[in-house]
Design a protein around this motif. Structure first.
Motif, short mmCIF file in Angstrom:
data_model
loop_
_atom_site.label_atom_id
_atom_site.label_comp_id
_atom_site.label_asym_id
_atom_site.label_seq_id
_atom_site.Cartn_x
_atom_site.Cartn_y
_atom_site.Cartn_z
N GLN A 165 -7.74 -2.23 8.22
CA GLN A 165 -6.37 -2.14 7.73
C GLN A 165 -6.06 -3.23 6.71
O GLN A 165 -5.24 -3.04 5.81
CB GLN A 165 -5.39 -2.18 8.90
N GLN B 49 -3.48 -1.55 -1.59
CA GLN B 49 -2.13 -1.08 -1.90
C GLN B 49 -1.30 -2.11 -2.65
O GLN B 49 -0.18 -1.80 -3.06
CB GLN B 49 -1.40 -0.70 -0.61
N LEU C 45 2.24 5.64 10.53
CA LEU C 45 1.87 4.67 9.51
C LEU C 45 0.41 4.25 9.68
O LEU C 45 -0.04 3.93 10.78
CB LEU C 45 2.78 3.45 9.62
N ASP C 46 -0.33 4.23 8.57
CA ASP C 46 -1.75 3.86 8.63
C ASP C 46 -1.96 2.39 8.98
O ASP C 46 -2.94 2.03 9.62
CB ASP C 46 -2.43 4.15 7.28
N ALA D 12 5.21 -0.05 3.05
CA ALA D 12 3.98 0.69 3.36
C ALA D 12 4.28 2.15 3.68
O ALA D 12 3.53 3.05 3.27
CB ALA D 12 3.26 0.02 4.53
N GLN E 26 3.07 5.48 1.54
CA GLN E 26 2.21 6.47 2.20
C GLN E 26 2.84 7.86 2.19
O GLN E 26 2.14 8.85 1.94
CB GLN E 26 1.94 6.04 3.65
#
Length: 376
Positions: A86, A93, A232-233, A263, A267
């Motif tokens: 992560q 990102q 959420l990743d 985030a 996404q």
């Protein structure tokens, strides 16, 4: 008598200086011992409870040791790889975050404050991040390569890692005995004071480590699970980050909802998702205020969050990693010492005539009793 007290003070000062010098000189080899001592301190109350329940000390230590080993193993096998992945996703990102700020936030701010507001050359910064994120994401590979080139470093690292559970086991088994022996070694006339100060320091340190840190861990889990349910990743990374930031009141909520909101928007590209992120952190704040803090910390007075941050940074600056490990215990002792110095100052003539008058009023009834007894 005064000479004896002076000699004792000089002796205690000499011991403190010698211990400080040893910590500075032996810092590179002290890390596994200090980590083991910290783990023994944290798990000693659980071993004591098992002992009170009728389990022998050695058996209680074995049970606690197995539980601790299982938790650490699960953390290493389950969470560390996910966190590493992560982190790399988050680094990728960063250019998108800069672009979002440039496209959405900058025009809104300039529309509100005027076109004269400048944020510098964001494109150059974005290009710099984009060209170096591969190197940043490959930190573990660089560390592994460096360790491989030095066989002695690998052996030392493995030896320290294996030494921690050994030190923890033996310190936990003999913790109460060692504390009793240290108390017997103290000079008899100062032993009650030192014991009282040590108890107060343990209460302060325990209120933070065994209370606030548990609250931070629980909040991190709540935020991570909530963000995972949202989809959420980066749920685990951002949840743990918000939990760690909770060391300062409301800081975890602010940092977490801001980072998770960005985030989530990157996404899903749907503003509705921000409402779900806000709901996760609202639930976390409600749990902290109504359940976690009253249950785990209660009305104990621990270390102030700013004092904790300063102590850790100062310890790291002075003694490196060893300083980080001893920062909180030293800060707890200093806090107790300053509390007693504060009480002594408030009752002294240095504080003002009022303190002296109150002290005189307290002594007046005692003096009258003495006069009456003398007349009799």
């Amino acid at each position: 008598m005064e000479n004896v007290i002076t000699s004792q003070r000089l002796f205690m000062l000499l011991i403190i200086i010698v211990v400080g010098m040893l910590l500075y000189l032996l810092g590179p080899i002290l890390s596994p011992f200090l980590v083991g001592a910290l783990l023994a301190y944290l798990t000693d109350p659980l071993a004591d409870r098992l002992e009170v329940a009728g389990v022998s000390r050695t058996s209680a230590v074995v049970i606690v040791f197995v539980i601790l080993t299982t938790i650490v193993t699960l953390l290493v096998l389950l969470f560390i790889p996910k966190l590493s992945h992560q982190i790399q996703v988050m680094i990728k990102q960063v250019p998108a975050v800069i672009a979002l700020f440039e496209e959405k936030a900058v025009p809104a701010i300039q529309a509100y404050l005027g076109d004269g507001v400048s944020f510098g050359d964001l494109q150059s910064f974005k290009n710099l991040i984009a060209s170096h994120w591969e190197k940043t994401g490959d930190i573990m590979a660089q560390i592994a390569s460096g360790l491989t080139r030095s066989g002695l470093a690998v052996v030392g690292w493995i030896a320290n890692l294996l030494l921690i559970p050994v030190v923890t086991f033996y310190l936990l088994r003999d913790w109460d005995v060692m504390m009793e022996k240290i108390a017997h070694l103290l000079p008899r006339n100062i032993e009650p004071i030192v014991s009282r100060w040590a108890k107060e320091s343990d209460e302060v340190l325990g209120a933070f480590i065994k209370g606030q840190l548990l609250v931070m861990l629980a909040l991190g889990c709540v935020y991570a699970v909530g963000l995972w349910l949202v989809g959420l990743d980066l749920a685990l990374l951002l949840g743990m980050l918000a939990g760690l930031a909770s060391i300062v009141p409301y800081m975890g909520f602010i940092v977490g909802i801001f980072a998770a909101g960005i985030a989530a928007y990157l996404q899903f590209h749907d503003p509705i998702i921000l409402m779900w992120v806000a709901a996760v952190f609202a639930v976390g704040q409600a749990l902290e205020g109504m359940v976690l803090t009253p249950l785990m910390v209660g009305d104990k007075i621990g270390l102030h969050p700013v004092a904790v941050i300063f102590a850790i940074m100062a310890g790291g600056q002075l003694f490196g990693f060893v300083g980080v490990l001893i920062a909180l215990p030293v800060a707890a002792v200093i806090m107790v010492f300053l509390r007693h110095v504060h009480d002594g100052y408030k009752s002294s003539h240095l504080y003002g005539p009022q303190a002296l008058a109150e002290q005189t009023e307290d002594e007046l009834p005692q003096a009258q009793d003495i006069d009456v007894n003398e007349k009799r």
